[in-house]
Design a protein around this motif. Sequence first.
Motif, mmCIF file in Angstrom:
data_model
loop_
_atom_site.group_PDB
_atom_site.id
_atom_site.type_symbol
_atom_site.label_atom_id
_atom_site.label_comp_id
_atom_site.label_asym_id
_atom_site.label_seq_id
_atom_site.Cartn_x
_atom_site.Cartn_y
_atom_site.Cartn_z
ATOM 1 N N LEU A 101 41.699 131.351 85.792
ATOM 2 C CA LEU A 101 41.666 131.323 87.264
ATOM 3 C C LEU A 101 41.637 132.902 87.556
ATOM 4 O O LEU A 101 41.070 133.179 88.901
ATOM 5 C CB LEU A 101 42.787 130.846 87.895
ATOM 6 C CG LEU A 101 42.961 129.077 87.594
ATOM 7 C CD1 LEU A 101 44.104 128.777 88.292
ATOM 8 C CD2 LEU A 101 41.863 128.686 88.550
ATOM 9 N N SER A 120 42.390 125.314 99.962
ATOM 10 C CA SER A 120 42.551 124.684 98.566
ATOM 11 C C SER A 120 43.280 125.619 97.695
ATOM 12 O O SER A 120 43.647 125.297 96.662
ATOM 13 C CB SER A 120 40.915 124.976 98.309
ATOM 14 O OG SER A 120 39.998 123.961 99.084
ATOM 15 N N ILE A 143 46.161 124.582 95.127
ATOM 16 C CA ILE A 143 46.098 125.264 93.773
ATOM 17 C C ILE A 143 47.533 125.800 93.175
ATOM 18 O O ILE A 143 48.140 125.777 92.393
ATOM 19 C CB ILE A 143 44.965 126.141 93.249
ATOM 20 C CG1 ILE A 143 43.775 125.325 93.441
ATOM 21 C CG2 ILE A 143 44.970 126.860 91.869
ATOM 22 C CD1 ILE A 143 42.189 125.927 93.297
ATOM 23 N N TYR A 185 46.395 121.958 85.573
ATOM 24 C CA TYR A 185 45.200 122.785 85.406
ATOM 25 C C TYR A 185 43.758 121.876 85.747
ATOM 26 O O TYR A 185 42.938 122.259 86.363
ATOM 27 C CB TYR A 185 45.015 123.430 84.204
ATOM 28 C CG TYR A 185 45.769 124.775 83.957
ATOM 29 C CD1 TYR A 185 45.061 125.968 84.400
ATOM 30 C CD2 TYR A 185 46.988 124.730 83.280
ATOM 31 C CE1 TYR A 185 45.760 127.006 84.259
ATOM 32 C CE2 TYR A 185 47.534 125.748 83.039
ATOM 33 C CZ TYR A 185 47.181 127.091 83.650
ATOM 34 O OH TYR A 185 47.713 128.073 83.431
ATOM 35 N N SER A 197 43.610 121.820 89.634
ATOM 36 C CA SER A 197 43.101 122.901 90.060
ATOM 37 C C SER A 197 41.637 123.059 89.837
ATOM 38 O O SER A 197 40.865 123.642 90.812
ATOM 39 C CB SER A 197 43.720 124.054 89.418
ATOM 40 O OG SER A 197 45.272 124.277 89.557
ATOM 41 N N LYS A 226 39.979 120.992 92.664
ATOM 42 C CA LYS A 226 39.784 121.477 93.723
ATOM 43 C C LYS A 226 39.057 122.639 93.881
ATOM 44 O O LYS A 226 38.385 122.786 94.842
ATOM 45 C CB LYS A 226 41.292 122.119 94.212
ATOM 46 C CG LYS A 226 42.181 121.210 94.654
ATOM 47 C CD LYS A 226 41.959 120.713 96.020
ATOM 48 C CE LYS A 226 42.857 119.803 96.623
ATOM 49 N NZ LYS A 226 42.545 119.440 98.119
#
Length: 507
Positions: free
Chosen positions: A11, A169, A173, A420, A423, A426
């Motif tokens: 990320l 979003s 996350i 994850y 995440s 999203k």
Amino acid sequence: MSNFKPFQLPLISLLLFTSVFTRNNSSVFASPAFLRNNQTFSRPDPLRHFRLYKGGYDIRNKHYWASAAFTGIHGYAMAGIWMIFGLGFGSYLIIKSFNGGFHPFINHPRSYYLTCFALIITFTSIAIIFSSLILVANQSSLHRSKNLMATILGSATTMKQTIEIVMRSLIKIQTFLKPYDTDTYDFLNHITNQMQKETISIQNFVKEAQKASNYAFKTIYIANFVFVTANLVVLVTGCVVVLFHWHPGFIIVIIVCWILTTVSWILTGFDFFFHIFAGDTCSAFENFEQNQNPESNSIMSILSSCSNSSNSDKLMAQIGYTVHKYIDESNSEITTLAHKMIQTNEEDDDSFAIERICDPFSTAPNYIYSPGDCPQDSVQIHDLPNILSTLTCEKNAPAEICKAQGRFFPESSYGKTMAYIQSIEKLIATYPDLQSLAGCTPVKHAISDVALHQCKPFKKSVKLLWVCILTLSIDMVILTSFFIVKTYMEKGKQFSLCSIVPRRLPC
């Protein structure tokens, strides 16, 4: 049994992109000067001792404004000349009256009176016609100016709303990753704070720009409207004075007409400056619409992701690569773990298969987002939570039972893996908004709309306003001169009510 490596999504690459992106987009609306044309001008700049302004279209630059405003010098100069001439003429009449007045005026032929009356009526009619046209053009230019600003400010509002969607979003996350990845959570928190500042900056810009633009456009509109209204009143009054032959009324009308003519010339210069500015602005929009390559023609005073499409493509490709790598590694890990956990018989080896996770991005080098290209038997990201729950082996369950039921995923990794998965889900859902922001799509659509649909009628209405006020100014000079002649001709004469020629006096 080998330990299953939980889904690992890099990320940081995404968030680094978001950080760079938000910094780039803030400059779109941090200042009203978000447009710049590579066209350069050569105009005298009164702020630099009338040296030529060689810059381009830049509404941040006071020298651009000064040089553009100076283009209306013909109107300002005529206003000054007319005012000085009026003061001189008025002073001459006052001095003359104190020194014994004027000699008696001669009797003019009837044709002189008829001609002068006809000329006054003609030029008064012309003034009334063009005053009416000014009202129409003034209303039209105000309406089109507001529409143009509404389009641009609307794109700013759209950018703000899109950033807020992305921000929500990212906050979601954060919620997913907080128990498992504090470093990413802290970094996300920093990014969302930055994005919050950007939305406030855009909101403040929209508010200030809307207030300033409304004030400017209304000032122009009111100035023209008040002038034309006053002028129409004076013109009608002048016609009445001509019919009633009221000599003091002629003096008043001449003085007021002289003042209004001076104001008319000032507005002529100012409206010409408005016409020039409208042309510069539309040229910048049209130039950008025709050639959006910033290296050869840049009008957008913004940084890489908005002004350079190649940078935007690289950044979005980085996002695609991040998701693509995650899904590819996840597919490999799941398949490997499934084979290790489920020890099938030799004769069943060929029948064993596992569905793969859908990868919505193409392969290198572009990693284009194309969710419709996934195979029909692939697993969608949003289906993973349900599937994962059916494949997870409970902590206290015997390994043999889990193998028999096909539950090969360890419960100890379930929570982090789900975080994850959600995440990345999203992220993919937000990707179109990220793509829109990276390419500054709302701003570019607004520019296209202005360039293709609004600029031509906007320039036409502003030009019509200037042409009408210029014609009216010339007409008012001539009409005021005829009022002076008419006053000169009627001094000391006697007229019947509404007559055109004076009565014959008895011998």
